[in-house]
Design a protein around this motif. Sequence first.
Motif, PDB file in Angstrom:
ATOM      1  N   VAL A 104      35.207  39.035  19.083  1.00 43.72           N
ATOM      2  CA  VAL A 104      35.802  40.333  18.744  1.00 43.72           C
ATOM      3  C   VAL A 104      36.424  40.855  20.036  1.00 43.72           C
ATOM      4  O   VAL A 104      36.103  40.383  21.127  1.00 43.72           O
ATOM      5  CB  VAL A 104      34.765  41.335  18.190  1.00 43.72           C
ATOM      6  N   ALA A 105      37.313  41.837  19.919  1.00 40.49           N
ATOM      7  CA  ALA A 105      37.981  42.329  21.125  1.00 40.49           C
ATOM      8  C   ALA A 105      38.438  43.763  20.936  1.00 40.49           C
ATOM      9  O   ALA A 105      38.780  44.173  19.819  1.00 40.49           O
ATOM     10  CB  ALA A 105      39.186  41.445  21.467  1.00 40.49           C
ATOM     11  N   LEU A 136      33.609  37.062  27.147  1.00 34.94           N
ATOM     12  CA  LEU A 136      34.546  35.986  27.451  1.00 34.94           C
ATOM     13  C   LEU A 136      35.753  36.571  28.158  1.00 34.94           C
ATOM     14  O   LEU A 136      36.202  37.668  27.832  1.00 34.94           O
ATOM     15  CB  LEU A 136      35.008  35.282  26.162  1.00 34.94           C
ATOM     16  N   HIS A 137      36.309  35.839  29.118  1.00 35.31           N
ATOM     17  CA  HIS A 137      37.527  36.251  29.788  1.00 35.31           C
ATOM     18  C   HIS A 137      38.702  35.468  29.213  1.00 35.31           C
ATOM     19  O   HIS A 137      38.628  34.254  29.028  1.00 35.31           O
ATOM     20  CB  HIS A 137      37.447  35.972  31.288  1.00 35.31           C
ATOM     21  N   GLY A 138      39.777  36.157  28.926  1.00 36.49           N
ATOM     22  CA  GLY A 138      40.972  35.482  28.433  1.00 36.49           C
ATOM     23  C   GLY A 138      42.025  36.491  28.026  1.00 36.49           C
ATOM     24  O   GLY A 138      41.722  37.682  27.858  1.00 36.49           O
ATOM     25  N   ASP A 139      43.254  36.034  27.902  1.00 37.42           N
ATOM     26  CA  ASP A 139      44.322  36.930  27.463  1.00 37.42           C
ATOM     27  C   ASP A 139      44.172  37.198  25.968  1.00 37.42           C
ATOM     28  O   ASP A 139      43.480  36.473  25.251  1.00 37.42           O
ATOM     29  CB  ASP A 139      45.701  36.317  27.765  1.00 37.42           C
ATOM     30  N   TYR A 140      44.844  38.260  25.498  1.00 35.94           N
ATOM     31  CA  TYR A 140      44.641  38.685  24.125  1.00 35.94           C
ATOM     32  C   TYR A 140      45.371  37.819  23.100  1.00 35.94           C
ATOM     33  O   TYR A 140      45.078  37.876  21.911  1.00 35.94           O
ATOM     34  CB  TYR A 140      45.003  40.166  23.981  1.00 35.94           C
ATOM     35  N   HIS A 141      46.307  36.988  23.542  1.00 39.72           N
ATOM     36  CA  HIS A 141      46.897  36.011  22.614  1.00 39.72           C
ATOM     37  C   HIS A 141      45.850  34.951  22.262  1.00 39.72           C
ATOM     38  O   HIS A 141      45.714  34.538  21.108  1.00 39.72           O
ATOM     39  CB  HIS A 141      48.134  35.368  23.234  1.00 39.72           C
ATOM     40  N   THR A 142      45.109  34.514  23.282  1.00 41.34           N
ATOM     41  CA  THR A 142      44.016  33.573  23.032  1.00 41.34           C
ATOM     42  C   THR A 142      42.933  34.239  22.196  1.00 41.34           C
ATOM     43  O   THR A 142      42.362  33.629  21.283  1.00 41.34           O
ATOM     44  CB  THR A 142      43.417  33.086  24.364  1.00 41.34           C
ATOM     45  N   ASP A 189      26.459  46.774  15.585  1.00 41.04           N
ATOM     46  CA  ASP A 189      26.768  45.724  14.610  1.00 41.04           C
ATOM     47  C   ASP A 189      27.501  44.547  15.247  1.00 41.04           C
ATOM     48  O   ASP A 189      27.676  43.509  14.604  1.00 41.04           O
ATOM     49  CB  ASP A 189      27.629  46.299  13.483  1.00 41.04           C
ATOM     50  N   LEU A 190      27.949  44.711  16.500  1.00 40.57           N
ATOM     51  CA  LEU A 190      28.689  43.654  17.193  1.00 40.57           C
ATOM     52  C   LEU A 190      27.904  43.136  18.391  1.00 40.57           C
ATOM     53  O   LEU A 190      28.461  42.463  19.255  1.00 40.57           O
ATOM     54  CB  LEU A 190      30.052  44.185  17.657  1.00 40.57           C
ATOM     55  N   ALA A 191      26.601  43.438  18.440  1.00 43.18           N
ATOM     56  CA  ALA A 191      25.792  43.106  19.615  1.00 43.18           C
ATOM     57  C   ALA A 191      25.645  41.605  19.820  1.00 43.18           C
ATOM     58  O   ALA A 191      25.414  41.155  20.947  1.00 43.18           O
ATOM     59  CB  ALA A 191      24.413  43.750  19.491  1.00 43.18           C
ATOM     60  N   ARG A 192      25.765  40.830  18.758  1.00 39.35           N
ATOM     61  CA  ARG A 192      25.590  39.380  18.879  1.00 39.35           C
ATOM     62  C   ARG A 192      26.917  38.637  18.935  1.00 39.35           C
ATOM     63  O   ARG A 192      26.942  37.412  19.039  1.00 39.35           O
ATOM     64  CB  ARG A 192      24.741  38.854  17.715  1.00 39.35           C
ATOM     65  N   ASP A 193      28.005  39.361  18.844  1.00 38.28           N
ATOM     66  CA  ASP A 193      29.325  38.728  18.903  1.00 38.28           C
ATOM     67  C   ASP A 193      29.749  38.496  20.344  1.00 38.28           C
ATOM     68  O   ASP A 193      29.349  39.220  21.258  1.00 38.28           O
ATOM     69  CB  ASP A 193      30.372  39.619  18.223  1.00 38.28           C
ATOM     70  N   HIS A 194      30.586  37.488  20.539  1.00 36.12           N
ATOM     71  CA  HIS A 194      31.256  37.316  21.819  1.00 36.12           C
ATOM     72  C   HIS A 194      32.385  38.350  21.907  1.00 36.12           C
ATOM     73  O   HIS A 194      33.222  38.429  21.013  1.00 36.12           O
ATOM     74  CB  HIS A 194      31.860  35.909  21.948  1.00 36.12           C
ATOM     75  N   TRP A 195      32.379  39.146  22.963  1.00 40.26           N
ATOM     76  CA  TRP A 195      33.467  40.089  23.221  1.00 40.26           C
ATOM     77  C   TRP A 195      34.449  39.439  24.180  1.00 40.26           C
ATOM     78  O   TRP A 195      34.058  38.877  25.199  1.00 40.26           O
ATOM     79  CB  TRP A 195      32.927  41.376  23.841  1.00 40.26           C
ATOM     80  N   MET A 196      35.724  39.525  23.860  1.00 32.76           N
ATOM     81  CA  MET A 196      36.731  38.925  24.729  1.00 32.76           C
ATOM     82  C   MET A 196      37.560  40.017  25.369  1.00 32.76           C
ATOM     83  O   MET A 196      38.017  40.948  24.695  1.00 32.76           O
ATOM     84  CB  MET A 196      37.630  37.983  23.945  1.00 32.76           C
ATOM     85  N   VAL A 197      37.767  39.913  26.675  1.00 30.68           N
ATOM     86  CA  VAL A 197      38.518  40.927  27.410  1.00 30.68           C
ATOM     87  C   VAL A 197      39.362  40.228  28.467  1.00 30.68           C
ATOM     88  O   VAL A 197      38.977  39.189  29.002  1.00 30.68           O
ATOM     89  CB  VAL A 197      37.562  41.962  28.053  1.00 30.68           C
ATOM     90  N   ASP A 198      40.522  40.806  28.742  1.00 29.70           N
ATOM     91  CA  ASP A 198      41.426  40.262  29.751  1.00 29.70           C
ATOM     92  C   ASP A 198      41.104  40.942  31.083  1.00 29.70           C
ATOM     93  O   ASP A 198      41.391  42.125  31.266  1.00 29.70           O
ATOM     94  CB  ASP A 198      42.878  40.530  29.357  1.00 29.70           C
ATOM     95  N   PRO A 199      40.518  40.221  32.058  1.00 26.34           N
ATOM     96  CA  PRO A 199      40.119  40.855  33.319  1.00 26.34           C
ATOM     97  C   PRO A 199      41.298  41.229  34.203  1.00 26.34           C
ATOM     98  O   PRO A 199      41.120  41.942  35.196  1.00 26.34           O
ATOM     99  CB  PRO A 199      39.246  39.781  33.985  1.00 26.34           C
ATOM    100  N   GLU A 228      39.995  47.351  32.409  1.00 21.36           N
ATOM    101  CA  GLU A 228      39.526  46.979  31.070  1.00 21.36           C
ATOM    102  C   GLU A 228      38.144  46.323  31.101  1.00 21.36           C
ATOM    103  O   GLU A 228      37.277  46.608  30.274  1.00 21.36           O
ATOM    104  CB  GLU A 228      40.547  46.061  30.397  1.00 21.36           C
ATOM    105  N   TRP A 229      37.949  45.433  32.061  1.00 20.92           N
ATOM    106  CA  TRP A 229      36.676  44.720  32.173  1.00 20.92           C
ATOM    107  C   TRP A 229      35.552  45.698  32.532  1.00 20.92           C
ATOM    108  O   TRP A 229      34.513  45.730  31.886  1.00 20.92           O
ATOM    109  CB  TRP A 229      36.824  43.626  33.225  1.00 20.92           C
ATOM    110  N   ASP A 230      35.779  46.531  33.549  1.00 21.06           N
ATOM    111  CA  ASP A 230      34.758  47.480  33.971  1.00 21.06           C
ATOM    112  C   ASP A 230      34.484  48.519  32.888  1.00 21.06           C
ATOM    113  O   ASP A 230      33.327  48.912  32.657  1.00 21.06           O
ATOM    114  CB  ASP A 230      35.190  48.193  35.257  1.00 21.06           C
TER     115      ASP A 230
END
Length: 318
Positions: free
Chosen positions: A238-239, A221-227, A188-198, A203-205
């Motif tokens: 989503v994250a 997307l790469h970014g911190d979880y506050h962003t 259900d989230l296949a089309r969403d942008h997933w955001m993860v802090d590398p 976490e990324w792997d």
Amino acid sequence: MRHLRALCAIADAGSLHKAARQLGMSQPSLTTQLRRIENSLGAELFSRDRTGCLPTPLGRSVLSRARPLVADMAALVTETRAAVARTEGPGLRVGSTASRALPGWLRRLRQRLPGADVGLRVDVSANALLSTVAAGQLDVAFVHEVEGCPLRVPEGLQRRVLVAREPQFVSLARDHPAAASPVVDLADLARDHWMVDPTVDGEWDGLRRVLAAAGIDPPLLHGDYHTAASLIVLGEAVAPCQPTSVPREDMAIRPLRGDPLAVRLLLYARPGTALDTLYAELSAAYREAALRAAPYREWLRRQGAAAGLSVGPCMMAV
């Protein structure tokens, strides 16, 4: 010295991406730094292709001089900090990755050890915290280990397992269609942008592996979880999130069907540290945080664990 550490990290990791994660910086920033170093020297230090980075002959020569300097500087910092700690008297130096159990743990430690000066260091890198404990700069570290991505644990540390497998939930906008269900399917989230802090170890792997196993390839997307939080409430991303996360009016927290994402919660300490006491207070603090979060409470109820929730053997089984 910062440049020399970067060169050693690139050589050890074999790629700019892995080295950037170890250094706690973005890959573009490290690439720019390497380019500046090479421009200042007037020659390439690494040959770069799809398989990674390899030192050139000049690079190997530079590294042979850089490694002893970096090692000597690290030893100097460690010895100086240890000397300062000896002069400051009794205290407890606590390290932790991000956790909603942390405030309650600190409160309990200060109540349990009223004469101790409890210091705190928070870091996104569990590996960095463990190295700091081994170097004598911290007494204890509470860290999480992403499933399938083992931590680099220095020899000689004591360990306690707080939770053997803590499921990771997903945070999404309150009006996201998937939020209408109490449990969310990855599909259900296949089309969403997933955001993860590398910069968070593993976490990324871990996320990439789980998404690939589910047969989906959403944009990442790469970014911190506050962003991430600001984008999530707008429906732009989503994250993954800790199950102890408390829902907000503009953000929903949901478990993933089958719990494909998980971490192990671990407590490490230097030999001679009162690990049993620290573990007992952390267990109580985690229990408070777990029961305070309604989605996690409900997840535990469905697992049949809520009635007798106690961190340790009970929580390790869920």
